[in-house]
Design a protein around this motif. Structure first.
Motif, PDB file in Angstrom:
ATOM      1  N   ASP A 199       0.872  -1.171   0.000  1.00 25.99           N
ATOM      2  CA  ASP A 199       0.000   0.000   0.000  1.00 25.99           C
ATOM      3  C   ASP A 199       0.913   1.226   0.000  1.00 25.99           C
ATOM      4  OD1 ASP A 199      -1.793   2.082   0.386  1.00 25.99           O
ATOM      5  OD2 ASP A 199      -2.430   1.416   2.380  1.00 25.99           O
ATOM      6  N   TYR A 200       1.532   1.466  -1.161  1.00 30.20           N
ATOM      7  CA  TYR A 200       2.548   2.515  -1.240  1.00 30.20           C
ATOM      8  C   TYR A 200       1.960   3.902  -1.018  1.00 30.20           C
ATOM      9  CZ  TYR A 200       5.296  -1.303  -3.136  1.00 30.20           C
ATOM     10  OH  TYR A 200       5.936  -2.497  -3.307  1.00 30.20           O
ATOM     11  N   TYR A 201       0.766   4.150  -1.525  1.00 35.57           N
ATOM     12  CA  TYR A 201       0.155   5.471  -1.334  1.00 35.57           C
ATOM     13  C   TYR A 201      -0.160   5.709   0.141  1.00 35.57           C
ATOM     14  CZ  TYR A 201      -0.147   5.819  -6.399  1.00 35.57           C
ATOM     15  OH  TYR A 201       0.166   5.885  -7.734  1.00 35.57           O
ATOM     16  N   GLY A 202      -0.663   4.687   0.815  1.00 31.67           N
ATOM     17  CA  GLY A 202      -0.921   4.809   2.249  1.00 31.67           C
ATOM     18  C   GLY A 202       0.360   5.020   3.030  1.00 31.67           C
ATOM     19  N   ALA A 203       1.409   4.303   2.640  1.00 28.03           N
ATOM     20  CA  ALA A 203       2.704   4.450   3.312  1.00 28.03           C
ATOM     21  C   ALA A 203       3.254   5.858   3.110  1.00 28.03           C
ATOM     22  CB  ALA A 203       3.685   3.405   2.782  1.00 28.03           C
ATOM     23  N   ILE A 204       3.182   6.346   1.877  1.00 29.04           N
ATOM     24  CA  ILE A 204       3.673   7.696   1.579  1.00 29.04           C
ATOM     25  C   ILE A 204       2.934   8.735   2.420  1.00 29.04           C
ATOM     26  CG2 ILE A 204       3.717   9.490  -0.224  1.00 29.04           C
ATOM     27  CD1 ILE A 204       4.319   7.104  -2.213  1.00 29.04           C
ATOM     28  N   SER A 205       1.634   8.561   2.542  1.00 29.66           N
ATOM     29  CA  SER A 205       0.833   9.479   3.357  1.00 29.66           C
ATOM     30  C   SER A 205       1.292   9.460   4.817  1.00 29.66           C
ATOM     31  CB  SER A 205      -0.647   9.095   3.252  1.00 29.66           C
ATOM     32  OG  SER A 205      -1.429   9.898   4.093  1.00 29.66           O
ATOM     33  N   ASP A 206       1.548   8.270   5.341  1.00 27.67           N
ATOM     34  CA  ASP A 206       1.995   8.174   6.740  1.00 27.67           C
ATOM     35  C   ASP A 206       3.391   8.764   6.930  1.00 27.67           C
ATOM     36  OD1 ASP A 206      -0.309   7.145   7.841  1.00 27.67           O
ATOM     37  OD2 ASP A 206       0.329   5.058   7.659  1.00 27.67           O
ATOM     38  N   TYR A 207       4.300   8.499   6.004  1.00 30.35           N
ATOM     39  CA  TYR A 207       5.633   9.096   6.112  1.00 30.35           C
ATOM     40  C   TYR A 207       5.541  10.619   6.033  1.00 30.35           C
ATOM     41  CZ  TYR A 207       7.465   4.379   5.306  1.00 30.35           C
ATOM     42  OH  TYR A 207       7.752   3.046   5.400  1.00 30.35           O
ATOM     43  N   SER A 208       4.657  11.106   5.182  1.00 31.06           N
ATOM     44  CA  SER A 208       4.482  12.565   5.060  1.00 31.06           C
ATOM     45  C   SER A 208       3.980  13.154   6.366  1.00 31.06           C
ATOM     46  CB  SER A 208       3.531  12.890   3.912  1.00 31.06           C
ATOM     47  OG  SER A 208       4.094  12.494   2.678  1.00 31.06           O
ATOM     48  N   LYS A 209       3.076  12.462   7.039  1.00 29.14           N
ATOM     49  CA  LYS A 209       2.559  12.946   8.326  1.00 29.14           C
ATOM     50  C   LYS A 209       3.675  12.936   9.380  1.00 29.14           C
ATOM     51  CE  LYS A 209      -0.627  14.427  11.100  1.00 29.14           C
ATOM     52  NZ  LYS A 209      -1.210  15.748  10.979  1.00 29.14           N
ATOM     53  N   ALA A 210       4.493  11.881   9.382  1.00 30.11           N
ATOM     54  CA  ALA A 210       5.622  11.838  10.324  1.00 30.11           C
ATOM     55  C   ALA A 210       6.574  13.004  10.069  1.00 30.11           C
ATOM     56  CB  ALA A 210       6.355  10.501  10.199  1.00 30.11           C
ATOM     57  N   ILE A 211       6.802  13.310   8.789  1.00 33.54           N
ATOM     58  CA  ILE A 211       7.677  14.432   8.421  1.00 33.54           C
ATOM     59  C   ILE A 211       7.048  15.762   8.809  1.00 33.54           C
ATOM     60  CG2 ILE A 211       8.620  15.686   6.429  1.00 33.54           C
ATOM     61  CD1 ILE A 211       8.994  12.813   5.145  1.00 33.54           C
ATOM     62  N   GLU A 212       5.737  15.885   8.657  1.00 36.92           N
ATOM     63  CA  GLU A 212       5.047  17.112   9.074  1.00 36.92           C
ATOM     64  C   GLU A 212       5.255  17.359  10.571  1.00 36.92           C
ATOM     65  OE1 GLU A 212       0.446  18.145   9.957  1.00 36.92           O
ATOM     66  OE2 GLU A 212       0.840  17.341   7.958  1.00 36.92           O
ATOM     67  N   ILE A 213       5.207  16.295  11.361  1.00 40.32           N
ATOM     68  CA  ILE A 213       5.393  16.418  12.808  1.00 40.32           C
ATOM     69  C   ILE A 213       6.861  16.662  13.139  1.00 40.32           C
ATOM     70  CG2 ILE A 213       5.205  15.184  15.012  1.00 40.32           C
ATOM     71  CD1 ILE A 213       2.764  13.691  13.714  1.00 40.32           C
TER      72      ILE A 213
END
Length: 133
Positions: free
Chosen positions: A69-83
């Protein structure tokens, strides 16, 4: 022993079901057992309790990536980076998943960011020289 850890975490959750770290830790143990759906469920609960837990987003991204689920993973990594904008591993993994979906420009951006944050690995630098203009 991940099985023993999960059993212990289950007991802690019975006592205090609002402690995000326990769900996070149980998610790690489930991930070690390759129970990625179970790990994602635990990371979801940890994030519900503590929405600013960058590590829960990051590890949920890993589990989603394992499930392709690459799109889901990318979204989660982006949220971690936002934080935490200095979370180098989130950029690295996000870049790998961007590469997997054919987003070479995005993958290059993330690889360059990894180096700018202090990654001195020759493999990363070689990948950038080979794949990024």
């Amino acid at each position: 022993d991940p099985y023993g850890a999960i059993s212990a975490f289950n007991k802690v959750i019975e006592i205090n079901p609002r402690y995000a770290q326990t769900y996070y830790n149980r998610g790690i143990a489930k991930g070690e057992l390759k129970d990625y759906y179970g790990a994602i469920s635990d990371y979801n609960k940890a994030i519900e309790i503590n929405p600013r837990d960058e590590s829960a987003y990051y590890n949920r991204g890993i589990a989603k990536g394992e499930l392709k689920d690459y799109y889901g993973a990318i979204s989660d990594y982006s949220k971690a980076i936002e934080i935490n904008p200095r979370k180098r591993n989130a950029y690295f993994n996000r870049g790998l998943d961007k590469e997997a979906i054919g987003d070479s420009k995005g993958a290059c951006f993330d690889a360059k960011k990894v180096v700018s944050l202090g990654d001195q690995e020759d493999a990363t630098k070689q990948w950038i020289r080979k794949n990024c203009q």
